[in-house]
Scaffold this motif. Structure first.
Motif, PDB file in Angstrom:
ATOM      1  N   VAL A 329       0.865  -1.066   0.106  1.00 20.54           N
ATOM      2  CA  VAL A 329      -0.041  -0.185   0.002  1.00 20.54           C
ATOM      3  C   VAL A 329       0.609   0.927  -0.332  1.00 20.54           C
ATOM      4  O   VAL A 329       0.764   1.904  -0.854  1.00 20.54           O
ATOM      5  N   GLU A 330       1.475   0.905   0.540  1.00 18.22           N
ATOM      6  CA  GLU A 330       2.934   2.693   0.956  1.00 18.22           C
ATOM      7  C   GLU A 330       3.330   2.810  -0.230  1.00 18.22           C
ATOM      8  O   GLU A 330       3.607   3.347  -1.147  1.00 18.22           O
ATOM      9  N   MET A 336       2.465   6.265  -7.354  1.00 17.86           N
ATOM     10  CA  MET A 336       0.766   7.305  -8.404  1.00 17.86           C
ATOM     11  C   MET A 336       1.343   8.484  -8.396  1.00 17.86           C
ATOM     12  O   MET A 336       1.096   9.489  -8.867  1.00 17.86           O
ATOM     13  N   GLU A 337       1.759   8.903  -7.422  1.00 17.01           N
ATOM     14  CA  GLU A 337       2.314  10.769  -6.785  1.00 17.01           C
ATOM     15  C   GLU A 337       3.058  10.914  -7.293  1.00 17.01           C
ATOM     16  O   GLU A 337       3.508  11.828  -7.540  1.00 17.01           O
ATOM     17  N   GLU A 338       4.503  10.032  -7.566  1.00 16.71           N
ATOM     18  CA  GLU A 338       6.153  10.251  -7.966  1.00 16.71           C
ATOM     19  C   GLU A 338       7.368   9.804  -9.237  1.00 16.71           C
ATOM     20  O   GLU A 338       7.477  10.109 -10.312  1.00 16.71           O
ATOM     21  N   ILE A 357      -4.325  -3.129 -10.301  1.00 13.28           N
ATOM     22  CA  ILE A 357      -3.537  -3.349  -8.764  1.00 13.28           C
ATOM     23  C   ILE A 357      -4.056  -3.186  -7.026  1.00 13.28           C
ATOM     24  O   ILE A 357      -5.014  -3.750  -6.658  1.00 13.28           O
ATOM     25  N   VAL A 358      -4.475  -1.764  -7.427  1.00 17.34           N
ATOM     26  CA  VAL A 358      -5.856  -1.686  -6.563  1.00 17.34           C
ATOM     27  C   VAL A 358      -6.782  -1.401  -5.843  1.00 17.34           C
ATOM     28  O   VAL A 358      -7.332  -2.231  -5.909  1.00 17.34           O
ATOM     29  N   PHE A 359      -7.031  -1.928  -7.433  1.00 18.61           N
ATOM     30  CA  PHE A 359      -8.592  -2.639  -8.374  1.00 18.61           C
ATOM     31  C   PHE A 359      -8.920  -4.050  -7.341  1.00 18.61           C
ATOM     32  O   PHE A 359      -9.705  -4.086  -6.588  1.00 18.61           O
ATOM     33  N   TYR A 360      -7.888  -4.201  -7.353  1.00 17.23           N
ATOM     34  CA  TYR A 360      -8.454  -6.455  -7.689  1.00 17.23           C
ATOM     35  C   TYR A 360      -7.825  -6.593  -6.504  1.00 17.23           C
ATOM     36  O   TYR A 360      -8.039  -7.490  -5.295  1.00 17.23           O
ATOM     37  N   ALA A 361      -6.554  -5.260  -5.453  1.00 20.31           N
ATOM     38  CA  ALA A 361      -6.999  -6.077  -4.061  1.00 20.31           C
ATOM     39  C   ALA A 361      -7.641  -5.742  -2.901  1.00 20.31           C
ATOM     40  O   ALA A 361      -8.369  -6.487  -2.394  1.00 20.31           O
ATOM     41  N   PHE A 391      -8.518   2.223  -0.774  1.00 16.11           N
ATOM     42  CA  PHE A 391      -9.944   2.788  -1.232  1.00 16.11           C
ATOM     43  C   PHE A 391     -10.126   4.241  -0.923  1.00 16.11           C
ATOM     44  O   PHE A 391     -10.752   4.772  -2.114  1.00 16.11           O
ATOM     45  N   LYS A 392      -9.083   4.748  -0.522  1.00 13.32           N
ATOM     46  CA  LYS A 392      -8.743   6.410  -0.711  1.00 13.32           C
ATOM     47  C   LYS A 392      -7.590   5.972  -2.516  1.00 13.32           C
ATOM     48  O   LYS A 392      -8.040   7.572  -2.405  1.00 13.32           O
ATOM     49  N   ILE A 393      -7.076   5.682  -2.230  1.00 18.84           N
ATOM     50  CA  ILE A 393      -6.145   5.375  -3.431  1.00 18.84           C
ATOM     51  C   ILE A 393      -6.912   5.085  -4.940  1.00 18.84           C
ATOM     52  O   ILE A 393      -6.967   6.218  -5.686  1.00 18.84           O
ATOM     53  N   PHE A 394      -7.845   4.132  -4.568  1.00 16.16           N
ATOM     54  CA  PHE A 394      -9.196   4.621  -5.639  1.00 16.16           C
ATOM     55  C   PHE A 394     -10.175   5.180  -5.916  1.00 16.16           C
ATOM     56  O   PHE A 394      -9.858   6.230  -7.301  1.00 16.16           O
ATOM     57  N   THR A 395     -10.197   5.648  -4.901  1.00 20.63           N
ATOM     58  CA  THR A 395     -11.106   7.024  -5.219  1.00 20.63           C
ATOM     59  C   THR A 395     -10.066   7.895  -5.958  1.00 20.63           C
ATOM     60  O   THR A 395     -10.766   9.163  -6.748  1.00 20.63           O
ATOM     61  N   GLU A 396      -9.557   8.199  -5.664  1.00 20.76           N
ATOM     62  CA  GLU A 396      -8.503   9.517  -6.306  1.00 20.76           C
ATOM     63  C   GLU A 396      -8.034   8.832  -7.805  1.00 20.76           C
ATOM     64  O   GLU A 396      -8.239  10.183  -8.725  1.00 20.76           O
ATOM     65  N   ILE A 397      -7.889   7.837  -8.268  1.00 26.30           N
ATOM     66  CA  ILE A 397      -8.104   7.182  -9.451  1.00 26.30           C
ATOM     67  C   ILE A 397      -9.065   7.834 -10.608  1.00 26.30           C
ATOM     68  O   ILE A 397      -9.379   8.344 -11.227  1.00 26.30           O
ATOM     69  N   LEU A 398     -10.694   7.305  -9.345  1.00 18.76           N
ATOM     70  CA  LEU A 398     -11.804   7.954  -9.962  1.00 18.76           C
ATOM     71  C   LEU A 398     -11.513   8.894 -10.597  1.00 18.76           C
ATOM     72  O   LEU A 398     -12.354   9.425 -11.397  1.00 18.76           O
ATOM     73  N   LEU A 399     -11.326   9.690  -9.506  1.00 17.38           N
ATOM     74  CA  LEU A 399     -11.244  11.211  -9.616  1.00 17.38           C
ATOM     75  C   LEU A 399     -10.968  11.564 -10.748  1.00 17.38           C
ATOM     76  O   LEU A 399     -10.909  12.837 -11.558  1.00 17.38           O
TER      77      LEU A 399
END
Length: 696
Positions: A329-330, A336-338, A357-361, A391-399
């Motif tokens: 997760v880390e 994503m950010e860098e 990976i985020v989605f399937y995890a 979930f927070k990372i996934f939200t950022e991806i969808l946004l």
């Protein structure tokens, strides 16, 4: 504009004494080592906590030594590989090409007697490196039984093993689903992907003296793992004497990644994102950051932090290593950010499918949590924590991928995406996972406010999404056929201009008739409006190339703001007229850009159409050599401030047994003075005096 001078390749001396080097170099320290036996006395939860804290959170390398006593020496041997190897692509480091060669033939070639080397440097003609080859399945199975599961390749949860720490645990029982699947976080989130989507990164590296891996960071900010399984030991092989094999590692900390990048660019003249430069020994000696040194021998497992630069030099007749990467997760957050934005700038492929990976995890963790027993368990709590962070990372991806509701959709799109999920399915899964998280604390208002309905989160977003930016740009840019990109190039139609003396004057760009154009406030070039960012306050326009080079603003950053203020309105413009304003504080470019010619591989509609990436940034960096020390010091101050904050934010209480098991390795020896390499001194101006000033 010419590129800055570049430091040349220089091999490490064959007589190098690593202990003396570390003992006499201020910024060199040995990486922390912990023995196999020490790990075996710890409960596995303590060991996992140690690795996560030391390597992932603090970003420092760690070495676990002593595996060689437990490896199957008949299996992990050159003789076994000669019998069971196959044809591979061997890398010729001198010519930069791959050579088709059988493993057996390559290994036999390493046994040839070496010529005496009279110079202090190894300058053998042949530099053939058997690298990035698939790990034999027998080796993989053997290592999986020995290495703690939380560290191993494609780990999906706790598994029985025979290695260190296998006997001790705090858990009286392991929670499982009705089907028997362990309820615990995965050691490697890539294991959550369908098999056909996984990147195969369990690799072997076999090389003799003089082979090396240039300085680089692990792909997609993942965690690196490298164990030396065998090396020549100085004995007689096939009637020929051998030299003991080992590998010298130079590594940095995660927190110093930006100063490392700056140093590579401003002093060495290379871009570390390109992974094409092996830094000289004196370049490391004169570096303004801490360097962790490891002389890796058989049985040493090295854990490499995310985004930490490192390079490797092999010594002796033969070294054999197995390496792999893990995604957590880390590391997904850092990717994503860098890591991924940097990789895209140099047109590097994303191999690890991080969004998938985020989605399937999330899919897997959601299922485990639904089926988990109601009993409290530390492993279950960890799973809940990671589920919410994913979930927070996934939200950022969808946004970032949500289209504007006010702009018309595109028709007749010619591109076929490599990965594509129906938008309704993604939204439905987002809401289902959000409800699952909210149900954990249904009466906690702060908890609900942290996990918003997607439409609410979208309305509160401060910036435009990437998808919305693409919609806007498709509407204003001229259409370019990707199959024939040169046919629609905009050409200058301005006639040759002369001054009063008849001399040719510099041409000013004039676009095709009918095209909406504007003038950049700084460079004064006439550009089509889609190549200019317009200020919403004063309506001045800046071309994206100027913003990128002179103000460290990427085109996407400027386009993402609905109300964008130009540098002049923000009182940071560094053009000559604006600098006369006493209220102006001219911006000094932060980035050092060497220039990358991505035209041959980049899409014709990419950022290359707005910023000419093949040009360096030297024009906007006055007195590069003179200012490099000040810039590097500024980076060091920022790192120290961020490091203190990070330590305060992430302070955790560790078992005293963990602290006792860490070896400080403060060897003190004398090597004598090592001068700066002449190539560095002449080409970059980084002299011995400047080295001392940086250390001061």
């Amino acid at each position: 504009m010419a590129l800055p001078p570049r430091a040349t390749f220089e091999p490490f001396p064959t007589h190098l004494d690593v202990k003396e080097l570390v003992g006499t170099t201020d910024n060199f320290v040995f990486a922390v080592r912990i023995s196999y036996e020490a790990v075996d006395t710890l409960p596995r939860e303590d060991f996992d906590n140690l690795v996560r804290y030391h390597v992932t959170m603090l970003g420092m390398p760690l070495v676990i030594e002593g595996f060689h006593e437990h490896l199957d020496k008949r299996l992990f041997s050159s003789r076994w590989l000669q019998k069971n190897g196959q044809s591979e692509q061997v890398r010729d480091l001198n010519r930069g090409i791959n050579i088709h060669m059988g493993t057996s033939h390559y290994l036999k070639s390493l046994q040839r007697p070496t010529k005496p080397i009279f110079s202090p440097f190894c300058r053998t003609d042949q530099k053939l490196y058997l690298k990035d080859i698939d790990c034999p399945s027998d080796w993989q199975r053997s290592l999986e039984r020995l290495i703690p599961p939380s560290l191993f390749y494609l780990n999906d949860g706790p598994k029985p093993y025979e290695g260190p720490g296998s006997r001790l645990t705090y858990l009286t029982e392991h929670l499982t689903t009705p089907s028997g699947e362990p309820i615990a976080r995965s050691g490697d989130l890539m294991s959550c992907l369908p098999e056909e989507m996984r990147a195969q990164n369990l690799m072997c590296y076999i090389g003799p003296e003089g082979t090396y891996t240039p300085a680089h960071q692990e792909m997609c900010a993942s965690l690196g793992h490298n164990i030396m399984v065998e090396a020549s030991d100085g004995s007689i092989e096939s009637g020929q004497p051998t030299q003991p094999g080992s590998s010298i590692w130079f590594m940095t900390e995660t927190k110093e990644r930006r100063i490392v990048s700056d140093y590579w660019a401003s002093v060495l003249g290379h871009d570390i994102d390109l992974e094409d430069h092996f830094a000289q020994l004196n370049a490391w000696v004169g570096a303004p950051f801490k360097t962790y040194v490891v002389e890796q021998r058989p049985g040493d497992l090295i854990l490499v932090p995310p985004l930490a630069a490192h390079q490797v030099w092999n010594r002796g007749t033969r070294t054999m290593k197995v390496a792999w990467n893990r995604t957590t997760v880390e590391t997904l957050r850092m990717a994503m950010e860098e890591a991924l934005p940097h990789a895209r700038m140099v047109c590097r492929d994303e191999q690890y499918k991080n969004k998938a990976i985020v989605f399937y995890a999330l899919e897997r963790y959601s299922k485990l949590l639904r089926e988990a027993p109601t009993a409290d368990n530390p492993a279950k709590e960890q799973l809940w924590e990671d589920f919410q962070r994913l979930f927070k990372i996934f939200t950022e991806i969808l946004l970032s991928e949500s289209l504007s509701s006010t702009l018309p959709g595109e028709k007749g799109i010619e591109l076929k995406w490599v990965e594509q999920f129906p938008w309704k399915h993604l939204r439905d899964r987002h809401e289902a996972w959000r409800r699952q998280i909210i149900d954990l604390k249904p009466f906690d208002k702060a908890h609900k406010a942290e996990f918003l309905v997607f439409t609410v989160a979208r309305s509160r977003a401060a910036r435009k999404s990437v998808a919305e930016i693409c919609q806007e740009q498709l509407a204003v840019r001229p259409w370019v056929d990707p199959k024939n990109p040169t046919a629609r190039k905009l050409k200058s139609i301005s006639p040759p201009a002369t001054d009063n003396d008849g001399r040719l004057m510099k041409k000013r760009k004039v676009q095709q008739k009918g095209a909406e154009t504007g003038s950049c406030h700084m460079c004064r070039n006439i550009e089509p409006s889609w190549k200019l960012a317009a200020c919403t306050s004063c309506h001045l326009k800046y071309c994206y190339a100027i913003l990128y080079r002179a103000f460290d603003t990427s085109p996407q950053d400027a386009m993402a703001r609905s109300h964008w203020l130009c540098p002049r309105c923000r009182k940071v413009c560094n053009c000559t007229p604006c600098q006369r304003d006493p209220a102006m504080k001219p911006h000094e470019p932060y980035h050092i850009l060497l220039g990358h010619d991505t035209r041959k591989i980049a899409d014709p509609r990419s950022v290359e159409s707005l910023v000419t990436l093949r040009l360096p940034n030297l024009k906007w960096l006055p007195s590069l050599e003179e200012n490099s020390q000040r810039r590097l010091r500024q980076r060091m101050d920022e790192i120290e401030q961020n490091g203190v904050k990070m330590r305060n934010d992430r302070a955790i209480v560790m078992d005293t047994r963990l602290q006792d098991s860490l070896n400080e390795n403060t060897a003190q020896h004398s090597l004598g003075y090592i001068p700066i390499d002449p190539a560095l001194e002449l080409e970059t101006g980084f002299t011995n005096s400047s080295q001392n000033a940086l250390k001061a």
